[in-house]
Design an enzyme around this catalytic site. Structure first.
Site, short mmCIF file in Angstrom:
data_model
loop_
_atom_site.label_atom_id
_atom_site.label_comp_id
_atom_site.label_asym_id
_atom_site.label_seq_id
_atom_site.Cartn_x
_atom_site.Cartn_y
_atom_site.Cartn_z
N ASP A 58 7.85 -43.22 1.59
CA ASP A 58 6.81 -42.90 0.40
C ASP A 58 5.51 -43.74 1.02
OD1 ASP A 58 7.57 -45.36 -0.50
OD2 ASP A 58 7.65 -44.66 -2.43
N SER A 59 5.77 -44.60 2.09
CA SER A 59 4.51 -45.31 2.45
C SER A 59 3.60 -44.22 3.33
CB SER A 59 5.08 -46.30 3.34
OG SER A 59 5.99 -46.17 4.61
N ASP A 97 12.82 -40.84 1.78
CA ASP A 97 12.45 -41.55 0.55
C ASP A 97 12.38 -40.39 -0.63
OD1 ASP A 97 12.46 -44.08 -0.25
OD2 ASP A 97 10.31 -44.34 0.51
N LYS A 127 16.64 -42.40 0.10
CA LYS A 127 16.54 -43.89 -0.27
C LYS A 127 15.83 -43.75 -1.53
CE LYS A 127 13.39 -46.82 1.34
NZ LYS A 127 12.51 -47.00 0.17
N GLU A 129 14.42 -46.79 -5.02
CA GLU A 129 14.09 -47.92 -5.29
C GLU A 129 14.71 -48.21 -6.63
OE1 GLU A 129 9.76 -48.66 -5.57
OE2 GLU A 129 9.61 -48.05 -3.38
N GLU A 195 13.54 -56.03 0.09
CA GLU A 195 11.98 -56.08 0.62
C GLU A 195 11.34 -57.55 -0.03
OE1 GLU A 195 9.58 -52.78 0.49
OE2 GLU A 195 7.67 -53.73 0.72
O1 KIV Z 1 8.30 -46.32 2.10
C1 KIV Z 1 8.39 -47.37 2.92
O2 KIV Z 1 7.93 -47.48 3.93
C2 KIV Z 1 9.66 -48.09 2.51
C3 KIV Z 1 9.73 -49.44 3.35
C4 KIV Z 1 8.56 -50.51 3.32
C5 KIV Z 1 10.92 -49.95 2.93
O3 KIV Z 1 10.22 -47.74 1.42
#
Ligand code: KIV
Length: 277
Positions: A58-59, A97, A127, A129, A195
């Site tokens: 989600d980055s 994500d 993934k 959180e 992280e």
């Molecule tokens: O979205 C992302 O890039 C992440 C990483 C920083 C683990 O969740």
């Protein structure tokens, strides 16, 4: 094709990295490598380079869509990116994500979002959180047949609650980190991202868990390392976290190329005869 390297891990001649190769890597001490990717061009390059997994993080909120934090990005915005990445690789394991707001409210929502990601993108896992607080969601998604990578320590979707980009798992926070790690393992996660936690706390978590730990700024003792590709390749503008080592200066290369091309166009050098029909 050999399915397993003699030493375990994820050998380069594998047709496809699978969750069992993450487990083998933990057992044998072969380090796992991951980068984020948000498009088919980088996905293909990283796959050819033998990177074991690609995270459609989600980055993308910051790195593709220009949002200030990861909070605004939606499932609908991430799906086309994850589809592009999953469609471009042949060996790498692709993880999509789950964005903020798509899994926290209840585990039915979490299963629904995970299934959408798998059906509509071709990713191999999701993934999300959170440690103890997300354990029920992880359990339900895994029960639905979807592998889950967990993410604890600093969790960017909670950055306002955590008071900004603050290192987690320090001092008394180490107990919570361990509790979160145990919770996601018990819930069935196949791996867990740590992280921005102190290297020593990450070492303890890694020693205690039977699933692999993946470091994003959690030091050298984890079973694998993951970086945001735009930070790692020198494309991100502005502050780069201390834990990132840059392996290229793509931003500078592109800036110089753009200036050179502009000068050539303005000077009548481009297009030349060789570029014309
Ligand atoms: O979205 C992302 O890039 C992440 C990483 C920083 C683990 O969740």
């Amino acid at each position: 094709m050999r399915e397993e390297a003699p030493y375990g891990g994820a050998p380069q001649n594998l047709k496809r990295v699978r969750t069992r190769h993450f487990q083998n890597a933990k057992r044998t001490g072969i380090k796992i490598t991951g980068l984020t990717s948000y498009d088919q061009l980088t996905a293909r390059i990283f796959d050819e380079a033998g990177i074991d997994f690609l995270l459609v993080g989600d980055s993308a909120a910051n790195n593709v869509l220009g949002y200030e934090t990861t909070l605004p990005v939606t499932v609908d915005e991430l799906i086309p990116l994850a589809r592009a990445v999953a469609g471009a690789v042949s060996r790498a394991f692709v993880i999509a994500d789950l964005p903020f707001g798509s899994y926290e409210t209840n585990s039915d929502d979490a299963v629904h979002t995970a299934i959408r990601m798998m059906k509509e993108t071709g990713a191999h896992a999701v993934k999300l959180e959170g440690g103890e607080r997300s354990a029920e969601q992880i359990r339900r998604i895994v029960d639905a047949g979807v592998p889950v990578m967990a993410h604890i320590g600093f969790t960017p979707q909670s950055e306002h609650q955590l008071g900004g980009h603050v290192i987690q798992g320090r001092g008394a926070g180490e107990d919570q980190l361990l509790a979160d790690a145990r919770a996601v393992e018990a819930a069935g996660a196949f791996a867990v991202v740590l992280e921005m936690v102190p290297a020593d706390a990450a070492r303890k978590v890694t020693a205690e868990l039977s699933i692999p730990t993946i470091s994003v700024g959690a030091g050298p003792h984890c079973d694998g390392q993951l970086l945001v590709w735009t930070d790692w390749a020198g494309l991100t503008q502005g502050r780069i976290p201390k834990f990132v080592k840059q392996y290229a200066q793509i931003g500078q290369t592109l800036r110089e190329a753009a200036r050179a091309w502009k000068a050539d166009v303005e000077g009548g050098v481009y297009p030349g005869v060789e570029n014309s029909y």
